[in-house]
Design a protein around this motif. Structure first.
Motif, PDB file in Angstrom:
ATOM      1  N   ALA A 140      70.613 -53.290  -8.530  1.00 20.01           N
ATOM      2  CA  ALA A 140      70.517 -52.138  -7.633  1.00 20.01           C
ATOM      3  C   ALA A 140      69.315 -51.287  -8.022  1.00 20.01           C
ATOM      4  N   ILE A 141      68.505 -50.922  -7.052  1.00 22.42           N
ATOM      5  CA  ILE A 141      67.312 -50.119  -7.299  1.00 22.42           C
ATOM      6  C   ILE A 141      67.527 -48.708  -6.756  1.00 22.42           C
ATOM      7  N   GLY A 142      67.317 -47.710  -7.619  1.00 23.40           N
ATOM      8  CA  GLY A 142      67.465 -46.318  -7.212  1.00 23.40           C
ATOM      9  C   GLY A 142      66.384 -45.457  -7.828  1.00 23.40           C
ATOM     10  N   ARG A 143      66.563 -44.141  -7.724  1.00 19.68           N
ATOM     11  CA  ARG A 143      65.586 -43.191  -8.269  1.00 19.68           C
ATOM     12  C   ARG A 143      66.316 -42.123  -9.069  1.00 19.68           C
ATOM     13  N   VAL A 144      65.691 -41.692 -10.176  1.00 19.52           N
ATOM     14  CA  VAL A 144      66.286 -40.650 -11.000  1.00 19.52           C
ATOM     15  C   VAL A 144      65.170 -39.791 -11.611  1.00 19.52           C
ATOM     16  N   VAL A 145      65.424 -38.500 -11.768  1.00 21.29           N
ATOM     17  CA  VAL A 145      64.440 -37.598 -12.372  1.00 21.29           C
ATOM     18  C   VAL A 145      64.800 -37.359 -13.831  1.00 21.29           C
ATOM     19  N   LEU A 146      63.890 -37.756 -14.726  1.00 22.36           N
ATOM     20  CA  LEU A 146      64.023 -37.509 -16.172  1.00 22.36           C
ATOM     21  C   LEU A 146      62.741 -36.852 -16.651  1.00 22.36           C
ATOM     22  N   THR A 147      62.869 -35.864 -17.516  1.00 23.69           N
ATOM     23  CA  THR A 147      61.722 -35.113 -18.044  1.00 23.69           C
ATOM     24  C   THR A 147      60.780 -34.673 -16.920  1.00 23.69           C
ATOM     25  N   ASN A 148      61.396 -34.138 -15.861  1.00 23.97           N
ATOM     26  CA  ASN A 148      60.661 -33.548 -14.737  1.00 23.97           C
ATOM     27  C   ASN A 148      59.859 -34.541 -13.904  1.00 23.97           C
ATOM     28  N   ARG A 149      60.043 -35.842 -14.128  1.00 21.18           N
ATOM     29  CA  ARG A 149      59.340 -36.843 -13.326  1.00 21.18           C
ATOM     30  C   ARG A 149      60.355 -37.807 -12.714  1.00 21.18           C
ATOM     31  N   GLU A 150      60.065 -38.237 -11.483  1.00 22.05           N
ATOM     32  CA  GLU A 150      60.954 -39.189 -10.835  1.00 22.05           C
ATOM     33  C   GLU A 150      60.600 -40.609 -11.291  1.00 22.05           C
ATOM     34  N   HIS A 151      61.634 -41.358 -11.626  1.00 23.72           N
ATOM     35  CA  HIS A 151      61.466 -42.742 -12.069  1.00 23.72           C
ATOM     36  C   HIS A 151      62.263 -43.676 -11.159  1.00 23.72           C
ATOM     37  N   ILE A 152      61.772 -44.903 -11.029  1.00 21.38           N
ATOM     38  CA  ILE A 152      62.564 -45.963 -10.407  1.00 21.38           C
ATOM     39  C   ILE A 152      63.502 -46.504 -11.481  1.00 21.38           C
TER      40      ILE A 152
END
Length: 308
Positions: A140-152
């Protein structure tokens, strides 16, 4: 004690949502770390944040973010302004699509995280999402924000939870052509391939991370213990490489070498017993990883040992 969650929010697949927490799946804290010291005093060196022009110290509350658009020219961006552009992925991992694991180029992989339900609610919804991914044999591919940056993030089932691996964006991955263009187009003969395959078959095995030892970490522990014992550390001779003239001959010799069982390593010599006055001084360190394993084997706190 479980580590603190790096991120808390929601995992969503269409209309199915559940609260989740994201935890680091790897750790560097067990490795030996060095402090920087002042050679003349032996004391630790501290870093201060100073103004580049005046050299005066600057407190944390007076430091803001800035983007250099020209040499020496900056645009200041406040924390409030950054929060204004906060994305939905700051609080929710939205599953956008499902792909085959083989479709993900290893160069895009960054680091893994563990994903589990957060709290006592949402376990059923979490299980539905997890088992759907498992049954479909997809990622499953999603998006998450860690350390103020969005990551896949790529999500895969692992036991009762999920493993989420952060992925790089295309602009972060360099093209291989600038490195591989100068590689010569060499014709490899069938005989060479057959010999090389024979070596591979003799070395065949199953991947087991427990078999691997961090030799550099072990060497660091040994170095520190020798220096604590007052031993002189001398330079070692660098390994000598062999000049391969005949590749076929080297392959044949390799096949013969792999066919010969390795000799058992000689047991390490026991170190001399330290005197009573030296016991504390020469107590060997074990490294953080070994110390962690030993601590787990110690009796629980409150159990007193008999005095000598």
């Amino acid at each position: 004690m479980a580590p603190h969650a790096n991120w808390k929010g929601f995992l969503r697949l269409s209309l199915v949502t559940c609260p989740v927490a994201l935890f680091p799946a790897t750790s560097e804290s067990e490795k030996i770390a060095f402090n920087q010291l002042n050679r003349s005093t032996g004391r630790r060196v501290k870093y201060l944040k100073v103004d580049a022009d005046t050299g005066e110290g600057v407190s944390s509350e007076d430091i803001v973010k800035g983007y250099e658009f020209e040499k020496g020219q900056y645009i200041e961006v406040s924390k409030a302004e950054l929060e204004e552009i906060a994305l939905e992925s700051t609080r929710t991992i939205e599953i956008d699509e499902f792909v085959d694991r083989s479709d993900i180029d290893p160069r895009y992989l960054i680091r893994p995280y563990y994903l589990r339900p957060d709290g006592k609610v949402g376990h059923e919804a979490f299980a539905v999402i997890r088992e759907t991914i498992r049954e479909m044999e997809k990622v499953a591919i999603g998006r998450v924000v860690l350390t103020n940056r969005e990551h896949i993030i790529a999500l895969e089932p692992l036991d009762k939870g999920l493993v989420g691996t952060l992925l790089r964006y295309p602009y972060e991955v360099r093209s291989e052509q600038e490195y591989f263009d100068e590689i010569q187009g060499v014709k490899v003969t069938k005989d060479m391939l057959d010999l090389a395959k024979h070596i591979v078959n003799q070395k065949g095995g199953r991947f087991d991370p427990e078999k691997f030892e961090d030799h550099y970490e072990s060497a660091l522990v040994d170095l520190i213990n020798q220096k604590r014992a007052g031993k002189t550390i001398g330079p070692k001779e660098p390994p000598k490489g062999e000049n391969v003239v005949d590749l076929m001959e080297a392959l044949r010799r390799s096949v013969g070498q792999e066919a010969t069982p390795a000799r058992a390593a000689k047991p390490a010599k026991k170190s001399k017993k330290a005197g009573p006055s030296q016991k504390e001084m020469l107590m060997p360190i074990t490294g953080k990883k070994q110390a962690k394993e030993l601590a787990a084997k110690k009796p629980a706190a409150g159990t007193r040992s008999k005095s000598a």
